[in-house]
Design a protein around this motif. Structure first.
Motif, PDB file in Angstrom:
ATOM      1  N   GLN A   1       0.830  -1.204   0.000  1.00 15.88           N
ATOM      2  CA  GLN A   1       0.000   0.000   0.000  1.00 15.88           C
ATOM      3  C   GLN A   1       0.871   1.263   0.000  1.00 15.88           C
ATOM      4  O   GLN A   1       2.021   1.246   0.440  1.00 15.88           O
ATOM      5  N   ASP A   2       0.301   2.329  -0.493  1.00 22.11           N
ATOM      6  CA  ASP A   2       0.976   3.628  -0.496  1.00 22.11           C
ATOM      7  C   ASP A   2       1.098   4.124   0.950  1.00 22.11           C
ATOM      8  O   ASP A   2       0.110   4.165   1.682  1.00 22.11           O
ATOM      9  N   VAL A   3       2.302   4.494   1.356  1.00 21.70           N
ATOM     10  CA  VAL A   3       2.523   4.932   2.734  1.00 21.70           C
ATOM     11  C   VAL A   3       2.716   6.445   2.836  1.00 21.70           C
ATOM     12  O   VAL A   3       2.976   6.966   3.927  1.00 21.70           O
ATOM     13  N   SER A   4       2.596   7.130   1.729  1.00 22.52           N
ATOM     14  CA  SER A   4       2.866   8.572   1.741  1.00 22.52           C
ATOM     15  C   SER A   4       1.902   9.337   2.639  1.00 22.52           C
ATOM     16  O   SER A   4       2.191  10.460   3.051  1.00 22.52           O
ATOM     17  N   GLY A   5       0.754   8.737   2.959  1.00 22.02           N
ATOM     18  CA  GLY A   5      -0.214   9.411   3.821  1.00 22.02           C
ATOM     19  C   GLY A   5       0.052   9.206   5.303  1.00 22.02           C
ATOM     20  O   GLY A   5      -0.630   9.801   6.145  1.00 22.02           O
ATOM     21  N   ILE A   6       1.023   8.362   5.648  1.00 20.62           N
ATOM     22  CA  ILE A   6       1.345   8.119   7.057  1.00 20.62           C
ATOM     23  C   ILE A   6       2.153   9.283   7.609  1.00 20.62           C
ATOM     24  O   ILE A   6       3.128   9.725   6.999  1.00 20.62           O
ATOM     25  N   SER A   7       1.742   9.771   8.753  1.00 19.24           N
ATOM     26  CA  SER A   7       2.454  10.871   9.402  1.00 19.24           C
ATOM     27  C   SER A   7       2.870  10.449  10.814  1.00 19.24           C
ATOM     28  O   SER A   7       2.075   9.852  11.548  1.00 19.24           O
ATOM     29  N   VAL A   8       4.098  10.750  11.183  1.00 23.89           N
ATOM     30  CA  VAL A   8       4.589  10.443  12.521  1.00 23.89           C
ATOM     31  C   VAL A   8       5.288  11.674  13.086  1.00 23.89           C
ATOM     32  O   VAL A   8       5.743  12.548  12.347  1.00 23.89           O
ATOM     33  N   THR A   9       5.359  11.715  14.393  1.00 22.07           N
ATOM     34  CA  THR A   9       6.046  12.805  15.074  1.00 22.07           C
ATOM     35  C   THR A   9       7.329  12.273  15.703  1.00 22.07           C
ATOM     36  O   THR A   9       7.284  11.312  16.478  1.00 22.07           O
ATOM     37  N   ARG A  10       8.426  12.883  15.344  1.00 25.58           N
ATOM     38  CA  ARG A  10       9.721  12.454  15.887  1.00 25.58           C
ATOM     39  C   ARG A  10      10.111  13.400  17.024  1.00 25.58           C
ATOM     40  O   ARG A  10      10.437  14.554  16.811  1.00 25.58           O
ATOM     41  N   GLU A  11      10.034  12.885  18.239  1.00 23.14           N
ATOM     42  CA  GLU A  11      10.383  13.686  19.406  1.00 23.14           C
ATOM     43  C   GLU A  11      11.907  13.762  19.541  1.00 23.14           C
ATOM     44  O   GLU A  11      12.588  12.729  19.534  1.00 23.14           O
ATOM     45  N   VAL A  12      12.409  14.976  19.654  1.00 20.37           N
ATOM     46  CA  VAL A  12      13.857  15.184  19.705  1.00 20.37           C
ATOM     47  C   VAL A  12      14.221  15.921  20.988  1.00 20.37           C
ATOM     48  O   VAL A  12      13.617  16.944  21.322  1.00 20.37           O
ATOM     49  N   TYR A  13      15.189  15.382  21.694  1.00 19.94           N
ATOM     50  CA  TYR A  13      15.684  16.029  22.913  1.00 19.94           C
ATOM     51  C   TYR A  13      17.121  16.477  22.677  1.00 19.94           C
ATOM     52  O   TYR A  13      17.993  15.660  22.401  1.00 19.94           O
ATOM     53  N   ASP A  14      17.334  17.775  22.768  1.00 16.28           N
ATOM     54  CA  ASP A  14      18.686  18.324  22.633  1.00 16.28           C
ATOM     55  C   ASP A  14      19.366  18.316  23.994  1.00 16.28           C
ATOM     56  O   ASP A  14      18.893  18.971  24.936  1.00 16.28           O
ATOM     57  N   VAL A  15      20.440  17.555  24.082  1.00 11.59           N
ATOM     58  CA  VAL A  15      21.140  17.420  25.362  1.00 11.59           C
ATOM     59  C   VAL A  15      21.837  18.734  25.711  1.00 11.59           C
ATOM     60  O   VAL A  15      22.702  19.205  24.966  1.00 11.59           O
ATOM     61  N   PRO A  16      21.472  19.377  26.853  1.00 10.10           N
ATOM     62  CA  PRO A  16      22.099  20.646  27.226  1.00 10.10           C
ATOM     63  C   PRO A  16      23.509  20.436  27.789  1.00 10.10           C
ATOM     64  O   PRO A  16      23.856  19.346  28.253  1.00 10.10           O
ATOM     65  N   GLU A  17      24.308  21.494  27.743  1.00 12.39           N
ATOM     66  CA  GLU A  17      25.668  21.423  28.269  1.00 12.39           C
ATOM     67  C   GLU A  17      25.674  21.059  29.743  1.00 12.39           C
ATOM     68  O   GLU A  17      26.562  20.348  30.216  1.00 12.39           O
ATOM     69  N   SER A  18      24.674  21.535  30.474  1.00  9.59           N
ATOM     70  CA  SER A  18      24.629  21.259  31.918  1.00  9.59           C
ATOM     71  C   SER A  18      24.503  19.767  32.195  1.00  9.59           C
ATOM     72  O   SER A  18      25.078  19.246  33.153  1.00  9.59           O
ATOM     73  N   GLU A  19      23.753  19.062  31.349  1.00 14.65           N
ATOM     74  CA  GLU A  19      23.592  17.616  31.552  1.00 14.65           C
ATOM     75  C   GLU A  19      24.880  16.876  31.217  1.00 14.65           C
ATOM     76  O   GLU A  19      25.215  15.870  31.850  1.00 14.65           O
TER      77      GLU A  19
END
Length: 485
Positions: free
Chosen positions: A126-144
């Protein structure tokens, strides 16, 4: 050879095969004729042994070879000619009657056998172009990064022996013997053990009772093991530890600098921070990928609805169920402790097995159509990563896999699956979303709260380890090997 379909219901197939006795006889004579110029029999010149004599001496054994050859070659070819693909190794049945078998080996009866198997259902991509996902991104801070660097530096912290009483932060060197109901228990004793008060390395309450101790002191520490302690036979039980303190040492101050990095075998503090940053980004990146992958698999699960081969589902369920029951046994728990029943759990894991098999077949078909391949280099890299997990046994583990192609082939399925996921990620809609660490790990922490206890370890008074996740909480749910062979 006569091939007749005797069953065609759903995915189940059964084929009846009959090889006439005259065909068996012809195959036998062909083999004997070929052997005529090769065998050496006393009383006959090379190449002059009569075929009838060869048949008398070797007839049954050669016919047995003919039977095995037919079974080996015809099963796969018959299924292929039918345009089908078996989900698992077909089940072949033939007569178990000794007298009938003797007639077949003597060339006096037709050779009949049946082939039973399940087919992999046709899957229309099947065509998958209609599938949408959210990619959660965590930017590691210098303090961590600095915080983690400080924790790493703790391993290089030095301590100076001191006179006087132990305080929070001091290192206590001691011998101890743990007892339950007055009897020592296995794994509950140690000599020359070091513990830093306040590190929470030991079970709750243990370290607090060392505050005020001096070198040479002997005391009894009273504690109660946590209800969820990994050693089930100690969980929730009161215990005493006979402790003899041999040294109290105070910590030296730690300053993050190049010297600390060098004490850890690195060139500089900057290099230490680079390594820590890479490790943190890799760890959080893994969580990000698994959450995105789960969304993708959920979407595919909604898109593809078809009957999965029951034998594959049964095998997958068995794998899941064995893991679940082992985890429960290790934790000393029952299904009641997990607010469920065995019947409900079986139904839940049955659904999970069906989902895994179905998604595995889908990913296999998508990967096949897209020309996804796993290279020898990728297989070798996966092998070496596995070998490194067995320090001191690297050569034995390496040799085992190199000498067992079937075991080595197990690396292919997860590699293939991840490459198919990578391929799909280029076709679907992916939206990046910056999140906090708490948001990224929220689902994992929820799973963790419902997870099984980790495998039982030696019952030293150490802090309970993080429990293993349930099979149902596993991130990688598809089993690509179900259809990737």
């Amino acid at each position: 050879m006569q091939v007749t379909e005797t069953l065609n219901t759903g995915l189940k197939r059964e084929i009846q095969v009959v090889v006439p006795a005259k065909d068996m006889e012809a195959r036998l004579l062909e083999r004997l004729q070929d052997a005529k110029g090769k065998v050496r029999i006393n009383g006959f010149r090379p190449g002059k042994v009569p075929v009838n004599h060869l048949r008398k001496v070797y007839g049954k054994s050669v016919m047995a070879e003919v039977v095995n050859e037919i079974l080996s070659n015809s099963t796969g070819s018959i299924i292929k000619e039918r345009g089908e693909k078996a989900a698992m190794q077909p089940e072949v049945k033939m007569t178990e009657d000794e007298s009938e078998a003797e007639k077949i080996l003597a060339g006096q009866a037709d050779f009949e056998f049946s082939i039973a198997y399940e087919v992999i259902p046709p899957i229309e991509i099947q065509d998958v172009s209609g599938i949408s996902v959210t990619r959660e991104v965590y930017d590691v801070p210098e303090s961590e990064i600095d915080e983690q660097a400080m924790r790493v530096a703790e391993s290089a912290r030095t301590y100076t022996p001191k006179d006087g009483k132990a305080e929070t932060g001091d290192r206590v060197t001691m011998d101890y013997v743990g007892k339950v109901d007055g009897e020592p228990f296995e794994g509950g004793a140690d000599s020359g053990a070091n513990i830093v008060i306040g590190s929470n390395q030991f079970i709750p309450g243990f370290e607090d009772q060392l505050v005020g101790a001096k070198a040479g002191d002997e005391k009894v520490v009273e504690v109660t093991f946590p209800e969820q302690y990994q050693a089930a036979h100690l969980a929730g039980k009161a215990a005493t530890f006979d402790v003899k303190v041999s040294e109290i040492a105070s910590p030296e101050a730690i300053e993050l600098n190049d010297e600390v990095a060098k004490s850890l075998g690195l060139d500089s503090l900057e290099r230490l921070r680079e390594i820590i940053k890479g490790q943190l980004e890799s760890q959080f990146g893994t969580v990000t990928r698994q959450k995105v992958k789960r969304q993708l698999l959920d979407a595919l699960d909604e898109t593809y609805k078809f009957e999965a081969p029951s034998k594959l589902v049964e095998a997958e369920f068995t794998n899941i169920w064995n893991q679940v029951t082992r985890d429960l046994e290790s934790a000393g728990k029952t299904f009641t402790d997990e607010d469920t029943t065995e019947e409900e759990a079986r139904a839940e894991y049955q659904r999970l097995a069906e989902r895994r098999v179905r998604l595995g077949l889908v990913l296999a078909e998508i990967g096949d159509k897209a020309g996804v391949q796993v290279s020898d280099e990728e297989m070798q890299r996966a092998l070496m990563e596995t070998v490194r997990r067995y320090p001191g046994q690297e050569q034995q583990v390496y040799d085992f896999y190199r000498k067992n192609p079937a075991a080595l082939a197990e690396f292919r399925a997860p590699l293939f699956e991840e490459k198919v996921v990578d391929h799909l990620m280029t076709l679907i809609n992916v939206t990046d979303k910056k999140v906090s660490k708490e948001e990224l790990l929220a689902d994992d922490e929820a799973d963790e709260a419902k997870a099984e206890a980790a495998s039982e370890k030696e019952a030293a008074p150490k802090k309970k380890a993080a429990p293993k996740k349930k099979a149902k909480a596993a991130e990688s749910e598809a089993v690509a090997e179900d259809g990737a062979e």
